[in-house]
Write an enzyme that holds these catalytic residues in place. Structure first.
Site, PDB file in Angstrom:
ATOM      1  N   GLU A 139     -10.907   3.457   7.271  1.00  0.00           N
ATOM      2  CA  GLU A 139      -9.864   4.412   7.651  1.00  0.00           C
ATOM      3  C   GLU A 139     -10.516   5.602   8.342  1.00  0.00           C
ATOM      4  O   GLU A 139     -10.377   5.789   9.548  1.00  0.00           O
ATOM      5  CB  GLU A 139      -9.077   4.857   6.428  1.00  0.00           C
ATOM      6  CG  GLU A 139      -7.945   5.826   6.749  1.00  0.00           C
ATOM      7  CD  GLU A 139      -7.226   6.340   5.510  1.00  0.00           C
ATOM      8  OE1 GLU A 139      -6.154   6.936   5.683  1.00  0.00           O
ATOM      9  OE2 GLU A 139      -7.748   6.177   4.384  1.00  0.00           O
ATOM     10  N   ASP A 196       1.868   4.006   2.804  1.00  0.00           N
ATOM     11  CA  ASP A 196       0.792   4.875   2.320  1.00  0.00           C
ATOM     12  C   ASP A 196       1.359   6.010   1.481  1.00  0.00           C
ATOM     13  O   ASP A 196       1.347   5.945   0.266  1.00  0.00           O
ATOM     14  CB  ASP A 196      -0.051   5.404   3.472  1.00  0.00           C
ATOM     15  CG  ASP A 196      -1.442   5.861   3.029  1.00  0.00           C
ATOM     16  OD1 ASP A 196      -1.839   5.518   1.902  1.00  0.00           O
ATOM     17  OD2 ASP A 196      -2.125   6.544   3.805  1.00  0.00           O
ATOM     18  N   HIS A 254       0.851  -1.198   0.000  1.00  0.00           N
ATOM     19  CA  HIS A 254       0.000   0.000   0.000  1.00  0.00           C
ATOM     20  C   HIS A 254       0.882   1.242   0.000  1.00  0.00           C
ATOM     21  O   HIS A 254       1.344   1.708   1.040  1.00  0.00           O
ATOM     22  CB  HIS A 254      -0.917  -0.001   1.231  1.00  0.00           C
ATOM     23  CG  HIS A 254      -2.028   1.002   1.154  1.00  0.00           C
ATOM     24  ND1 HIS A 254      -3.359   0.659   1.214  1.00  0.00           N
ATOM     25  CD2 HIS A 254      -2.012   2.358   1.012  1.00  0.00           C
ATOM     26  CE1 HIS A 254      -4.102   1.748   1.119  1.00  0.00           C
ATOM     27  NE2 HIS A 254      -3.297   2.796   1.010  1.00  0.00           N
ATOM     28  N   GLY A 278      -9.993   7.753  -1.817  1.00  0.00           N
ATOM     29  CA  GLY A 278     -10.619   9.051  -1.642  1.00  0.00           C
ATOM     30  C   GLY A 278     -11.442   9.073  -0.366  1.00  0.00           C
ATOM     31  O   GLY A 278     -11.480   8.098   0.385  1.00  0.00           O
ATOM     32  N   HIS A 285       1.153   5.021  -2.377  1.00  0.00           N
ATOM     33  CA  HIS A 285       0.586   5.848  -3.443  1.00  0.00           C
ATOM     34  C   HIS A 285       1.699   6.569  -4.195  1.00  0.00           C
ATOM     35  O   HIS A 285       2.532   7.248  -3.586  1.00  0.00           O
ATOM     36  CB  HIS A 285      -0.376   6.886  -2.860  1.00  0.00           C
ATOM     37  CG  HIS A 285      -1.646   6.295  -2.335  1.00  0.00           C
ATOM     38  ND1 HIS A 285      -2.797   6.206  -3.093  1.00  0.00           N
ATOM     39  CD2 HIS A 285      -1.954   5.751  -1.126  1.00  0.00           C
ATOM     40  CE1 HIS A 285      -3.765   5.647  -2.382  1.00  0.00           C
ATOM     41  NE2 HIS A 285      -3.274   5.353  -1.186  1.00  0.00           N
TER      42      HIS A 285
END
Length: 366
Positions: free
Chosen positions: A211, A300, A24, A181, A26
């Site tokens: 989350e 992340d 995970h 999002g 981005h």
């Protein structure tokens, strides 16, 4: 076995040398600050809050550490803003691969939202091609195997189109699909047709769930959408009660998630920064690891949270007293949960990960 005391002999540098797996991360959350400044100048992007590299790095972290997911996500306006040309996207992807390889990551799935990079006329396919070209260039000659996850924005209506894009590119380096999002008001079931398309194509997908929103988000992702993995899923702890004697009592959803081994892509520092967890010390990863959930450790957004995968593990060593056996266990969890064919996962486990930890775990238990 988790140690009862801290393990001060395990340093970030030690952890950087062992093989690690990242599920995970981005792409638009991991840019080098200097690259943001340089790309802004090259592409004519004029909205940066500052062009001083150090000050910009501080600004990103300050915005991300607000305790609000919405505020956290606002910082991406600038990283996405400088990633609107093929050359810029390729550079960011190449540097991502270089940075992960330097951190000792041997397998990674890095996600990005193609629909966010169309402002200057690029097609969705051109965006994917640029990222994969950058990944190949940056990982060449290193032990890193880097794959892509395509993300659809949950507040938009392009998820089926992005799912089709993921299937179209799956033989070239795309291994799965995701939605991301703001969770509130944008439930996973809104994108059910996209998930069903991926399933019919025998593909894999993960869903950001639990989350900033609670158990209903996790329940929908698992029971309605049949997610292969859950992004974050911190709020699964709301379905677990710990009595005064320390015994954990699991609710039906938590039991199910554990029973069927749904992988949890947890990002401790980011979860604290977005307010999903109150602190590293009170992050549920410690409890979930003790209860044998399929927990994995992730970054992340390396820029916004100021972390690497090695530093995340080092934080858990410091706070939870983890030793090499814990780091290996969490790494094996991640490799077992990767969107790779079974035989490839076994190769990584038997030929890379287990040998990479064998002497350290043996010495620790001696």
């Amino acid at each position: 076995m988790t140690n009862d005391a801290r393990s001060p002999t395990i340093t970030v540098e030690d952890i950087r040398r062992v093989p690690k797996v990242l599920l995970h991360d981005h792409l638009d959350g991991g840019l080098r600050p200097a690259t943001v400044v340089e790309l802004a100048d090259e592409t004519g992007y004029r909205d940066l809050p500052t062009t001083d590299v150090h000050a910009l790095s501080t600004w990103f972290r300050g915005g991300a550490h607000s305790g609000s997911l919405v505020r956290y996500l606002e910082t991406f306006r600038h990283t996405v803003g400088v990633m609107q040309t093929q050359d810029a996207i390729m550079r960011v992807a190449r540097e991502c691969a270089e940075d992960l390889a330097a951190d000792g990551v041997v397998y990674a799935e890095v996600r990005f939202a193609p629909e966010l990079h169309l402002e200057r006329g690029l097609s969705l396919d051109a965006v994917v091609e640029a990222v994969l070209d950058g990944f190949r260039a940056g990982s060449a000659g290193t032990p890193l195997h880097l794959r892509a996850l395509l993300t659809a924005m949950r507040h938009q209506a392009r998820s089926l189109e992005i799912a089709q894009l993921a299937v179209r590119w799956r033989d070239a380096g795309v291994v799965g699909f995701d939605i991301a999002g703001a969770e509130a008001g944008n439930p996973p079931t809104r994108h059910l047709d996209a998930f069903q398309y991926i399933q019919r194509a025998n593909g894999h997908f993960t869903i950001h769930a639990g989350e900033a929103f609670g158990l209903p988000s996790i329940w929908e992702a698992v029971q309605w959408c049949n997610a292969d993995r859950l992004g974050h899923a911190v709020r699964i702890v709301d379905d677990i009660t710990v009595d005064p004697d320390g015994k954990a009592i699991l609710g039906d959803l938590a039991n199910y998630v554990r029973d069927v081994r749904v992988p949890l892509e947890m990002c401790p520092s980011s979860n604290v920064h977005t307010g999903a967890a109150p602190s590293i010390e009170r992050h549920p990863i410690g409890l979930l690891r003790r209860l044998q959930f399929r927990v994995t450790v992730n970054t992340d957004n390396r820029l916004m949270s100021g972390v690497s995968l090695s530093s995340e593990f080092a934080t858990l060593v410091d706070v939870n007293g983890y030793g090499w056996s814990d780091i290996r266990w969490l790494t094996l969890n991640a490799m077992k949960s990767a969107f790779l064919p079974f035989d490839r996962r076994l190769d990584f486990i038997n030929d890379v990960i287990k040998p990479g930890y064998a002497e350290l775990v043996s010495a620790e238990s001696a």
